[in-house]
Design an enzyme around this catalytic site. Structure first.
Site, PDB file in Angstrom:
ATOM      1  CE  LYS A  10      -4.507   0.779   0.353  1.00 17.00           C
ATOM      2  NZ  LYS A  10      -5.537  -0.204  -0.038  1.00 17.00           N
TER       3      LYS A  10
HETATM    4  N1  GLU Z   1      -7.171   0.163  -3.321  1.00 17.11           N
HETATM    5  C1  GLU Z   1      -8.027  -0.958  -3.551  1.00 17.11           C
HETATM    6  C2  GLU Z   1      -8.014  -1.893  -2.357  1.00 17.11           C
HETATM    7  O1  GLU Z   1      -7.825  -1.485  -1.236  1.00 17.11           O
HETATM    8  C3  GLU Z   1      -7.711  -1.651  -4.850  1.00 17.11           C
HETATM    9  C4  GLU Z   1      -6.279  -2.068  -4.984  1.00 17.11           C
HETATM   10  C5  GLU Z   1      -5.946  -2.562  -6.380  1.00 17.11           C
HETATM   11  O2  GLU Z   1      -6.668  -2.344  -7.320  1.00 17.11           O
HETATM   12  O3  GLU Z   1      -4.892  -3.167  -6.479  1.00 17.11           O
HETATM   13  O4  GLU Z   1      -8.279  -3.063  -2.471  1.00 17.11           O
END
Ligand code: GLU
Length: 416
Positions: A108
């Site tokens: 993240k």
């Molecule tokens: N930000 C989104 C999540 O927390 C999607 C992440 C992604 O598409 O890789 O799952």
């Protein structure tokens, strides 16, 4: 005064992890490897603002676990995005990608900024500088950023461009891009669509008729608005929705497409004439069939857990319920489908976007949605049968499936 939160969000996610590790009988060493992030980076992000002054923001990229493949995870622009929050969200990505069985690890990113306060050109410069600062950690086979709270397809196009200036055109280096830039059809709606698929499936098990079912959606960003819209199209009654500026209630059902238009025009939901104003707290405690927290973390805590009247909670946000609140809500007989299952649709279609780019072959939207449905239902059925067979909650079952897969990958790699 009663302190409602003594643990950090990362500690809290690790309580869910520990429950899974206990029942899976993992050794202490393996637990430590799985719990701690493999790599963390904090960077400064200086931006020349439109008024000529320099403002310095702080950014992060946390790579939690890469045993199952390249790291994958969104980038969040939010004032609350500190290292501890990003770490917690990275760990959730590890368990999420494993649960839905994508060949990815979990990561993240975040920048501590209120994106609403920046102009488009400031956001462009911020994104480029952040990308340069983390450039050596990311890449199509290393770590693939995607949108999250406060970022969108435009942000990903800027990231792709900044990364490409150093490494050559690399559309597989980020996902959630605009369709015109190699993004996948269906990616923008994917997380919300995944929530709606799970509702249809869980409703069968709970004997809930979704036609006219009363749904409350907390949060009207990308996930909440698409989830509300698709559930309304499926015949559900969206009785309440909240945005950043407050909530709206209409027992007969809100007109979701009209509210989306209104939000696009005004930037909020306040003043919309199709519903009565309510507070965020009142909204969470409404009598309804399904509650969908789709905004930030830690919204259901020991302070309001006893007042929840929904029969089913679909965690469209990441970590919306603290572990203490989770126990109280479960004891109250409410079914909770956990974040790592419910909101996995986004990363599932991010994976489809990545595979489409690598193969230079793009799918019709109907195929994206069909494959998304298959992937979500496969994961749901695994969680459901484990939960029934072992007599455990859906969250416990989901963490067990995810943790077991990652533990197995670490063992098979044999690097310790
Ligand atoms: N930000 C989104 C999540 O927390 C999607 C992440 C992604 O598409 O890789 O799952």
């Amino acid at each position: 005064m009663l302190k409602t939160k003594e643990l950090s969000t990362f500690d809290e996610v690790n309580l869910f992890f520990d429950n899974a590790a206990d029942r899976l009988g993992l050794t202490n060493g393996l637990r430590e490897m799985l719990k701690r992030p493999w790599r963390e980076l904090q960077v400064q992000v200086p931006v020349r603002m439109d008024n000529g002054e320099i403002q310095v923001f702080t950014g992060f990229r946390v790579q939690h676990n890469g045993a199952r493949g390249p790291y994958n995870g969104g980038v969040r622009y939010h004032l609350g995005a500190d290292l501890e929050e990003v770490r917690a969200l990275a760990s959730l990505m590890t368990w999420k990608t494993a649960l839905v069985n994508l060949p990815y690890g979990g990561s993240k990113g975040g920048v501590q900024v209120d994106p609403g306060q920046l102009s488009m050109s400031e956001l462009n410069r911020l994104t480029r500088r952040y990308t340069l600062q983390i450039e050596h950690l990311i890449g199509p086979n290393r770590d693939i950023p995607a949108p999250d709270m406060g970022t969108n397809s435009q942000t990903m196009a800027w990231m792709m461009d900044a990364y490409g200036q150093l490494h050559g055109h690399s559309p597989a280096a980020v996902t959630g891009k605009p369709v015109e830039m190699g993004g996948s059809l269906g990616r923008e709606a994917a997380t919300g669509r995944g929530v709606a698929f799970l509702l249809q499936e869980a409703a069968k098990d709970l004997g809930l008729d979704t036609d006219g079912a009363r749904i409350v959606v907390q949060g009207f960003g990308n996930v909440g608005s698409w989830a509300a819209r698709i559930m309304a199209d499926n015949g559900c009654r969206i009785v309440a929705i909240s945005g950043v500026d407050g909530g709206l209630y209409n027992a007969g059902g809100l007109d979701v497409p009209r509210l989306q238009e209104y939000q696009k025009m005004t930037g909020g939901v306040t003043g919309f004439t199709g519903g009565d104003q309510i507070s965020n707290q009142e909204l969470l405690e409404l009598d309804c069939d399904v509650l969908v927290p789709a905004a930030i973390d830690n919204v259901i805590t020991v302070d309001n857990a006893r007042n929840i009247k929904a029969h089913l909670i679909l965690e469209a946000a990441n970590h919306p319920i603290t572990p203490d609140a989770d126990r109280i809500v479960n004891e109250g007989g409410v079914t909770i489908l956990p974040d790592i299952l419910v909101n996995a649709g986004g990363v599932v279609v991010s994976y489809f976007e990545w595979t489409q780019i690598l193969q230079e072959f793009h799918w019709e939207e109907s195929r994206v949605n069909e494959e998304l449905q298959k992937t979500m239902l496969r994961a749901y059925n695994e969680v459901r049968s484990r939960s029934i067979n072992e007599g455990i909650t859906h969250r416990q079952a989901a963490f067990e499936v995810g943790v077991q897969r990652v533990a197995r990958a670490v063992e098979l790699r044999g690097f310790v």
